[in-house]
Structure formats: C-alpha cells, structure tokens
Scaffold this active site. Structure first.
Site, PDB file in Angstrom:
ATOM      1  N   ARG A   1     -15.109  -6.542   0.105  1.00  0.00           N
ATOM      2  CA  ARG A   1     -14.424  -6.064   1.324  1.00  0.00           C
ATOM      3  C   ARG A   1     -13.732  -4.711   1.081  1.00  0.00           C
ATOM      4  NH1 ARG A   1      -8.853  -4.634   2.676  1.00  0.00           N
ATOM      5  NH2 ARG A   1      -8.544  -5.075   4.863  1.00  0.00           N
TER       6      ARG A   1
ATOM      7  N   GLY B   1     -11.140  -1.929   3.047  1.00  0.00           N
ATOM      8  CA  GLY B   1     -10.233  -1.810   4.191  1.00  0.00           C
ATOM      9  C   GLY B   1     -10.242  -0.416   4.791  1.00  0.00           C
ATOM     10  N   ASP B   2      -9.164  -0.094   5.489  1.00  0.00           N
ATOM     11  CA  ASP B   2      -9.070   1.195   6.179  1.00  0.00           C
ATOM     12  C   ASP B   2      -8.658   2.343   5.263  1.00  0.00           C
ATOM     13  OD1 ASP B   2      -6.567  -0.218   5.953  1.00  0.00           O
ATOM     14  OD2 ASP B   2      -5.680   1.437   7.089  1.00  0.00           O
TER      15      ASP B   2
ATOM     16  N   GLY C   1      -6.151  -3.866   7.532  1.00  0.00           N
ATOM     17  CA  GLY C   1      -7.123  -2.776   7.621  1.00  0.00           C
ATOM     18  C   GLY C   1      -8.219  -2.929   8.658  1.00  0.00           C
TER      19      GLY C   1
ATOM     20  N   THR D   1       0.861  -1.188   0.000  1.00  0.00           N
ATOM     21  CA  THR D   1       0.000   0.000   0.000  1.00  0.00           C
ATOM     22  C   THR D   1       0.896   1.235   0.000  1.00  0.00           C
ATOM     23  OG1 THR D   1      -1.791  -1.072   1.175  1.00  0.00           O
ATOM     24  CG2 THR D   1      -1.616   1.296   1.482  1.00  0.00           C
TER      25      THR D   1
ATOM     26  N   THR E   1      -0.740   1.777   6.854  1.00  0.00           N
ATOM     27  CA  THR E   1      -0.675   0.564   6.045  1.00  0.00           C
ATOM     28  C   THR E   1      -0.658  -0.638   6.975  1.00  0.00           C
ATOM     29  OG1 THR E   1       0.670  -0.761   4.552  1.00  0.00           O
ATOM     30  CG2 THR E   1       1.858   0.836   5.908  1.00  0.00           C
ATOM     31  N   GLY E   2      -1.411  -1.663   6.630  1.00  0.00           N
ATOM     32  CA  GLY E   2      -1.446  -2.843   7.487  1.00  0.00           C
ATOM     33  C   GLY E   2      -2.768  -3.547   7.354  1.00  0.00           C
TER      34      GLY E   2
HETATM   35  N1  ASP Z   1      -4.494  -1.348   4.830  1.00  0.00           N
HETATM   36  C1  ASP Z   1      -4.742  -1.981   3.578  1.00  0.00           C
HETATM   37  C2  ASP Z   1      -6.068  -2.714   3.655  1.00  0.00           C
HETATM   38  O1  ASP Z   1      -6.347  -3.309   4.679  1.00  0.00           O
HETATM   39  C3  ASP Z   1      -3.678  -2.954   3.162  1.00  0.00           C
HETATM   40  C4  ASP Z   1      -2.263  -2.562   3.495  1.00  0.00           C
HETATM   41  O2  ASP Z   1      -1.987  -1.450   3.876  1.00  0.00           O
HETATM   42  O3  ASP Z   1      -1.360  -3.395   3.363  1.00  0.00           O
HETATM   43  O4  ASP Z   1      -6.769  -2.750   2.694  1.00  0.00           O
END
Ligand code: ASP
Length: 325
Positions: A219, A221-222, A245, A191, A242-243
C-alpha cells in the site's frame, strides 16, 4: 581602483541587506490524529514540542542565512526523520508483515520540479532520496528496490530495516493485529512535513512518512504522490498533508488547494479550510499545512490534534499539539 573597490563593497553590503530584509516563513507538521491531553503526559508533550522547536529553529537559521527553500525543507524534515517520535524515518510505523516501508516527496514552487520515493525499506532519510530523484533523475517517482538502488548510487545512507524498529510502533501494530478488521487502521500519527517561503521568494514543500500501521500489499499513501500529499507552486502556495492517505489521493488534496487559490482567488486559509471540509464530507480525517507566496500560513485539521509549528521573519512563532491550544 579605490573607487571601484568601494563601489563593490557597497554593492555587496546592499545585497546582503536586501537578502536579510526579505521575508521568510517556515511551517512544519509532525502528523495529525486522535490526541487527547489525558493520554499524553506533560513529559511527552514537552518532548514533542522540543523536537518541533529544534526543527523550526534550524530552518529559521538557514533561512536567515539566505538558504534556498529546498535545502531548508530537507534539513528540517531530517531532524524529524531522525527522531523516534514521528512516523517518518526512524520512528516509522509497521506494516501488516512487521516491517517498515517509507514514502516521501518534495516539490519546488519555482520550477514545478518534483521527486518522490515510495515503499522503501532501507533508506535512512527518505526525503533526501526524494530530492535526489528530483535533482538527478529524469523521473518523478521511484519505488521499492529500484528506489533503494538509485539512492545507493547517489551515495545516500542505507540502513538495515531493523534500524526503524521502535518498541512503541511495534506494540501499536500488535494491538491492531489483535483487533484486526478488514480495513487498514488509522493509527498512524506522526507523518512529518515542512513548507517554506525563502528569502528569494521561492516556495518548497516536503512530506515524509512510514504510512499507516498495518498497511498491506505494498500500500502507498498520499505522501509520495505529488498533488495529493505534497504540492508547491510559486503562483499560489506550498502544501504538505497528513492524515488518512486514501482520502487525500481521492481528493487530489494538495493540488486542489493550489487550484482554489489560482482559479477562485481564495486565500491560503480559505482554501485549506474548504479542502478540510471536503475531507470531512467524505468522513476522512487529517490535517494540512501551507504557506503562500506572501508568507501567509494555514494549519488546518479535523482531528483532535496535529503536531505543528511555524516561524515568520516578523518574529511570530507558535508550536502546538491540540485543537484550540
Ligand atoms: N498520510 C499518510 C499516509 O496515508 C499517513 C499520515 O499522514 O498519518 O500514508
């Protein structure tokens, strides 16, 4: 007449000097996740670092020219969206159904204006669409077909979904499908995000992603959720996450960092560290970048790596991938 012209010329030069004397800071991330030096060879590391450097240097040049934080965030994210290396735009991960669905958001710290798009399949640069939603609609978030229709009307580049095909992301879906478990997997590194303090004292944050490999049922995400994956407020800071979500949404991650700074007087680093602790307590994984109104920065994560970098007007610069690098 001559006096007046001289006065105006002096005024103009003084104005230029003031802009140039102002501080600026730019911080970017290209995703956090499981990364090990053994699994990423020299060439791959060099490619990632070169792309991060290209994005940072473009942003710095724009900031030195007096560009607004919002323009910088969009252009810098475009560099990463157009590269197959990152999980955003061109290099987006695949959904369970073998297509690509993208999310992005942007927020301005001065006005608290924000825009986001979610689950789009054909917008080449999702961050540009998020910006159009912010600037040219009365909404904050548009999704799916409606978002694409809006983007088309705004004259943004529309591409067939296969534009987002990359072999490595496709293979990563295939291997996940092979050992599929009930829960959505975490293989989603890449991301992208950018936070900026411009020479006018304004903050802006933006995030763009393909989401998580093997995601199902539309789905989201955040990343496109203001307050979860992205937040900016000139009173406090600009944040991009990033992570995994789902955890970021549950924590109201980005907004919580701003709130800790506003209500508890924490520094940007303290607030980001605390929020990452909260993430770890829930057993969530990921990272965050942030810049405050003074140009102080934070790049925190609880994974083994996060593609990241920053440049400050003081001349400080760093580009790194792994922990303790
Ligand atoms: N945060 C993003 C999501 O959950 C993915 C990511 O940042 O790796 O969609």
């Amino acid at each position: 007449m001559l006096k007046r012209t001289l006065f105006l010329a002096l005024f103009f030069v003084a104005g230029l000097l003031t802009v140039n004397a102002q501080k600026y800071t730019i911080v970017i991330h290209g995703g956090a996740g499981v990364m090990s030096k053994d699994k990423m060879d020299e060439e791959a590391r060099a490619n990632y670092k070169a792309k991060l450097n290209e994005a940072l240097e473009l942003g710095e040049q724009m900031l030195m020219d007096g560009a607004a934080a919002t323009d910088v965030v969009v252009k810098v994210i475009n560099v990463m969206e157009n590269s197959p290396l990152f999980n955003a735009g061109k290099g987006a991960v695949f959904t369970h159904d073998g297509i690509n669905e993208l999310d992005a958001s942007i927020m301005e710290g001065k006005t608290l204006n924000a825009g986001a798009i979610a689950g789009v399949q054909d917008i080449k640069n999702p961050i540009n669409a998020a910006r159009e939603v912010m600037d040219n609609s009365e909404h904050v978030m548009l999704s799916g077909k409606g978002a694409s229709e809006f983007a088309k009307k705004q004259g943004l580049e529309i591409v067939p979904n296969k534009y987002f095909y990359t072999e490595h992301r496709y293979q990563s879906l295939q291997s996940l499908l092979k050992r599929e478990r009930e829960r959505t997997q975490k293989d989603n590194t890449g991301t992208v995000g950018c936070v900026v303090l411009d020479t006018h004292g304004n903050l802006c944050a933006g995030t763009s992603t393909g989401g998580m490999t093997n995601k199902k049922y539309g789905r989201i995400g955040d990343a496109p959720i203001i307050g979860a994956g992205t937040y900016a407020n000139n009173k406090t800071c600009a944040v991009s996450c990033t992570g995994h979500g789902e955890y970021y949404i549950r924590l109201g991650f980005a907004r919580d960092i701003s709130a800790m700074m506003e209500y508890q007087n924490l520094s940007v680093t303290e607030a980001c560290k605390k929020e990452i602790d909260k993430l770890s307590e829930l057993e969530g994984t990921g990272g965050v970048i942030a810049v405050d109104a003074e140009g102080n920065i934070a790049m925190e994560f609880n994974t083994s790596g996060m593609f990241r970098g920053y440049i400050k007007s003081s001349g400080e610069k760093e580009i790194a991938i792994f922990k303790n690098e």
